[in-house]
Design an enzyme around this catalytic site. Structure first.
Site, mmCIF file in Angstrom:
data_model
loop_
_atom_site.group_PDB
_atom_site.id
_atom_site.type_symbol
_atom_site.label_atom_id
_atom_site.label_comp_id
_atom_site.label_asym_id
_atom_site.label_seq_id
_atom_site.Cartn_x
_atom_site.Cartn_y
_atom_site.Cartn_z
ATOM 1 N N ASP A 49 1.103 -1.204 -0.062
ATOM 2 C CA ASP A 49 0.092 -0.127 0.016
ATOM 3 C C ASP A 49 1.158 1.339 0.080
ATOM 4 O O ASP A 49 2.176 1.339 0.555
ATOM 5 C CB ASP A 49 -1.333 0.073 1.371
ATOM 6 N N LEU A 50 0.814 2.122 -1.116
ATOM 7 C CA LEU A 50 1.503 3.296 -1.192
ATOM 8 C C LEU A 50 1.810 4.440 0.008
ATOM 9 O O LEU A 50 2.878 4.993 -0.061
ATOM 10 C CB LEU A 50 1.521 3.675 -2.688
ATOM 11 N N GLY A 70 2.077 3.196 -9.306
ATOM 12 C CA GLY A 70 1.272 3.027 -8.725
ATOM 13 C C GLY A 70 1.009 4.405 -8.541
ATOM 14 O O GLY A 70 1.009 5.533 -8.874
ATOM 15 N N GLY A 71 -0.700 4.196 -7.855
ATOM 16 C CA GLY A 71 -1.833 5.694 -7.678
ATOM 17 C C GLY A 71 -2.900 5.766 -7.927
ATOM 18 O O GLY A 71 -3.304 4.876 -8.642
ATOM 19 N N SER A 109 2.005 13.079 -15.660
ATOM 20 C CA SER A 109 0.591 13.041 -16.727
ATOM 21 C C SER A 109 0.602 14.857 -17.102
ATOM 22 O O SER A 109 1.277 15.279 -17.017
ATOM 23 C CB SER A 109 -0.850 12.728 -15.558
ATOM 24 N N ASN A 110 -0.098 14.706 -18.032
ATOM 25 C CA ASN A 110 -0.172 15.522 -18.982
ATOM 26 C C ASN A 110 -1.486 16.432 -18.505
ATOM 27 O O ASN A 110 -1.143 17.716 -18.303
ATOM 28 C CB ASN A 110 -1.274 15.670 -20.902
ATOM 29 N N TYR A 134 -5.794 15.442 -8.968
ATOM 30 C CA TYR A 134 -5.291 14.155 -10.022
ATOM 31 C C TYR A 134 -4.089 15.633 -10.261
ATOM 32 O O TYR A 134 -2.994 14.536 -10.210
ATOM 33 C CB TYR A 134 -6.511 13.922 -10.921
ATOM 34 N N ARG A 172 -9.017 14.775 -29.016
ATOM 35 C CA ARG A 172 -8.364 15.236 -28.092
ATOM 36 C C ARG A 172 -7.111 14.010 -28.275
ATOM 37 O O ARG A 172 -5.677 14.487 -28.480
ATOM 38 C CB ARG A 172 -8.795 14.883 -26.883
HETATM 39 C C1 15L Z 1 -4.593 10.471 -17.610
HETATM 40 O O1 15L Z 1 -3.540 10.503 -16.460
HETATM 41 C C2 15L Z 1 -5.039 9.495 -16.550
HETATM 42 O O2 15L Z 1 -5.038 8.641 -16.054
HETATM 43 C C3 15L Z 1 -5.812 8.620 -17.740
HETATM 44 O O3 15L Z 1 -6.982 7.932 -17.537
HETATM 45 C C4 15L Z 1 -6.459 9.183 -19.108
HETATM 46 O O4 15L Z 1 -7.377 10.377 -18.627
HETATM 47 C C5 15L Z 1 -5.514 10.627 -19.555
HETATM 48 O O5 15L Z 1 -4.610 11.408 -18.766
HETATM 49 C C6 15L Z 1 -5.836 11.041 -21.076
HETATM 50 O O6 15L Z 1 -5.737 12.590 -20.395
HETATM 51 O O7 15L Z 1 -6.622 10.712 -21.497
#
Ligand code: 15L
Length: 272
Positions: A49-50, A70-71, A109-110, A134, A172
């Site tokens: 468990d992180l 993870g996460g 993540s983006n 997030y 997108r």
């Molecule tokens: C992310 O970071 C998510 O983990 C994934 O589920 C998608 O939502 C992705 O970005 C996205 O932007 O398409």
């Protein structure tokens, strides 16, 4: 032979990479809260468990490099994001330091930069503009990664993943599509390239409509083979099924930007 730990092994990316990584990293250890249902006899697994430092430290023991997938992976309530990505993200880097791990590849993540408009081409040096709780947690992970690289000499690569999969899912995603094979290339750069200190790379394939300047990845040898445009018709057909989203359709982060939106679009980053 380096021992590589991959967290998030039961998630979407982990499930795919579990199949692709063993020929490259035969000593691969998988981790998640629970073992994947189809765990093979030849796969090594450590549950963790992180949010629990002792468990994360035990998971990192004897490991040379970590792929941290993870996460909590989408927008959601604060508490699970706090536990898994904020506390969990800190625990991961701190446990890596304590256990003498040399390299960490962090799945950013983006959505850490989701509030840039789509017409704005951005590099990896822009100020983060998270589009969600997030996204904030991903910007946090990048910041912790920078601290551990600069202060403790951990070699850290943050991959701002676009959309991982076999096909771009909508209009997108034609700009941010990332194939499993191309993600493996980026992971290898993070785990092996001698020049890594702290890097942020975009996790995107060779997409004609990309919004991102990913030259640093190319300088480090990245040669993506996936092309979103090969699936253009599929993406447009899927887009046609979606409702217009005036906020989400304008910004890079898409629907994460539109969720709960009560802001003023004219004040979010200067318009050209
Ligand atoms: C992310 O970071 C998510 O983990 C994934 O589920 C998608 O939502 C992705 O970005 C996205 O932007 O398409």
């Amino acid at each position: 032979m380096p021992r590589i730990l991959m967290t998030g092994a039961a998630g979407g990316i982990g499930t795919s990479l579990r199949k692709l990584l063993p020929p490259i990293y035969p000593d691969l250890v998988l981790s998640d809260l629970k073992a994947p249902g189809d765990l093979g006899r030849d796969e090594k697994f450590k549950a963790a468990d992180l949010a629990d430092m002792a468990q994360v430290e035990a998971m990192c023991e004897g490991v040379d490099g970590i792929l941290h997938f993870g996460g909590y992976s989408v927008e959601g309530p604060w508490d699970p994001i706090l536990q898994s990505n904020i506390i969990g993200g800190y625990n991961l880097f701190e446990a890596a330091r304590k256990q003498g791990v040399k390299r960490v590849v962090f799945a950013s993540s983006n959505h850490a930069v989701g509030f840039y408009p789509r017409y704005h081409r951005i590099g990896t040096d822009v100020t983060t503009r998270p589009d969600s709780r997030y996204g904030v947690s991903k910007a946090f992970g990048e910041a912790v990664g920078a601290l551990y690289a600069d202060k403790y000499g951990l070699k850290v690569t943050c991959i701002r993943i676009g959309n991982f999969g076999e096909k771009p899912l909508d209009h997108r995603r034609l700009s941010i599509f990332l194939t499993p094979e191309d993600l493996v290339q980026l992971c290898r750069i993070g785990l092996e390239h001698p020049a890594i200190h702290f890097e942020i790379l975009y996790g995107a394939s060779d997409n004609e409509r990309s919004w991102w300047d990913n030259h640093r990845a190319y300088d480090l040898g990245y040669r993506p083979t996936g092309k979103a445009e090969d699936f253009r018709e599929h993406a447009f057909a899927e887009q046609a099924k979606l409702k217009p989203d005036p906020v989400g359709d304008f910004y890079q982060g898409g629907s994460f930007c539109g969720m709960e939106f009560a802001g003023d679009m004219s004040r979010i980053i200067e318009k050209k």
